[in-house]
Design a protein around this motif. Structure first.
Motif, PDB file in Angstrom:
ATOM      1  N   VAL A  18      -0.515 -31.523 -27.099  1.00  0.00           N
ATOM      2  CA  VAL A  18       0.774 -32.305 -26.956  1.00  0.00           C
ATOM      3  C   VAL A  18       1.748 -31.512 -27.615  1.00  0.00           C
ATOM      4  CG1 VAL A  18       1.771 -34.381 -27.066  1.00  0.00           C
ATOM      5  CG2 VAL A  18      -0.793 -34.136 -26.295  1.00  0.00           C
ATOM      6  N   LYS A  20       6.422 -31.999 -28.121  1.00  0.00           N
ATOM      7  CA  LYS A  20       7.538 -32.728 -27.695  1.00  0.00           C
ATOM      8  C   LYS A  20       8.751 -31.831 -27.201  1.00  0.00           C
ATOM      9  CE  LYS A  20       9.207 -36.772 -28.611  1.00  0.00           C
ATOM     10  NZ  LYS A  20       9.819 -37.966 -29.640  1.00  0.00           N
ATOM     11  N   LYS A  65      10.602 -35.581 -24.095  1.00  0.00           N
ATOM     12  CA  LYS A  65       9.433 -36.054 -23.474  1.00  0.00           C
ATOM     13  C   LYS A  65       8.288 -35.051 -23.980  1.00  0.00           C
ATOM     14  CE  LYS A  65      10.915 -38.133 -19.325  1.00  0.00           C
ATOM     15  NZ  LYS A  65      10.673 -38.677 -18.180  1.00  0.00           N
ATOM     16  N   GLN A  66       7.147 -35.741 -24.164  1.00  0.00           N
ATOM     17  CA  GLN A  66       5.765 -34.982 -24.395  1.00  0.00           C
ATOM     18  C   GLN A  66       5.135 -34.612 -23.118  1.00  0.00           C
ATOM     19  OE1 GLN A  66       3.732 -38.011 -26.770  1.00  0.00           O
ATOM     20  NE2 GLN A  66       3.877 -36.833 -28.609  1.00  0.00           N
ATOM     21  N   GLU A 106       2.529 -42.127 -26.415  1.00  0.00           N
ATOM     22  CA  GLU A 106       3.131 -41.108 -27.304  1.00  0.00           C
ATOM     23  C   GLU A 106       1.837 -41.036 -28.338  1.00  0.00           C
ATOM     24  OE1 GLU A 106       6.730 -40.262 -30.244  1.00  0.00           O
ATOM     25  OE2 GLU A 106       7.195 -40.978 -28.315  1.00  0.00           O
ATOM     26  N   ASN A 109       2.539 -35.007 -32.060  1.00  0.00           N
ATOM     27  CA  ASN A 109       2.839 -33.723 -31.751  1.00  0.00           C
ATOM     28  C   ASN A 109       1.818 -32.881 -32.117  1.00  0.00           C
ATOM     29  OD1 ASN A 109       5.050 -34.445 -30.266  1.00  0.00           O
ATOM     30  ND2 ASN A 109       6.596 -34.286 -31.708  1.00  0.00           N
TER      31      ASN A 109
END
Length: 114
Positions: A18, A20, A65-66, A106, A109
């Motif tokens: 993941v 961002k 956005k992720q 979320e 990151n």
């Protein structure tokens, strides 16, 4: 049609994380590519993606956005910029306007998928 069967060992080779999208920038020499600066927590990457024709305003639509990215793909030089990864999107192969593959909520990151 389903692609060829792979093993778990094959799947384990792919590092999906993941990230961002902290910045979207235009690749003016390309009619297709935009650049993304992506934060993966411990590191950032520049990743080029072919979404210029798919979205009216990529910056407004995806910045902040992720999404899911492959981070261990060999770097590729395009238009003088080295791309270090690949964005996962959903729909391109099906010839529909692609959407981001995103986590349901979320997460930090750099979180590893799989």
């Amino acid at each position: 049609m389903v692609k060829s069967t792979i093993t778990m060992k094959d799947l384990d080779k792919i590092d999906i994380r993941v990230g961002k999208i902290v910045k979207v920038f235009d690749i003016t020499a390309s009619d297709k590519l935009v650049g993304l600066v992506v934060d993966f927590g411990e590191f950032q990457r520049t990743i080029l993606v072919g979404m210029k024709k798919e979205r009216e305003n990529p910056q407004a639509e995806i910045e902040g956005k992720q999404a899911l990215f492959v981070v261990n793909l060999a770097p590729k030089l395009m238009f003088g910029i080295e791309s270090h990864g690949m964005l996962f999107d959903i729909g391109y192969t099906n010839k529909i306007t692609p959407v981001l593959a995103i986590p349901e909520k979320e997460v930090p990151n750099g979180t590893i998928a799989g």
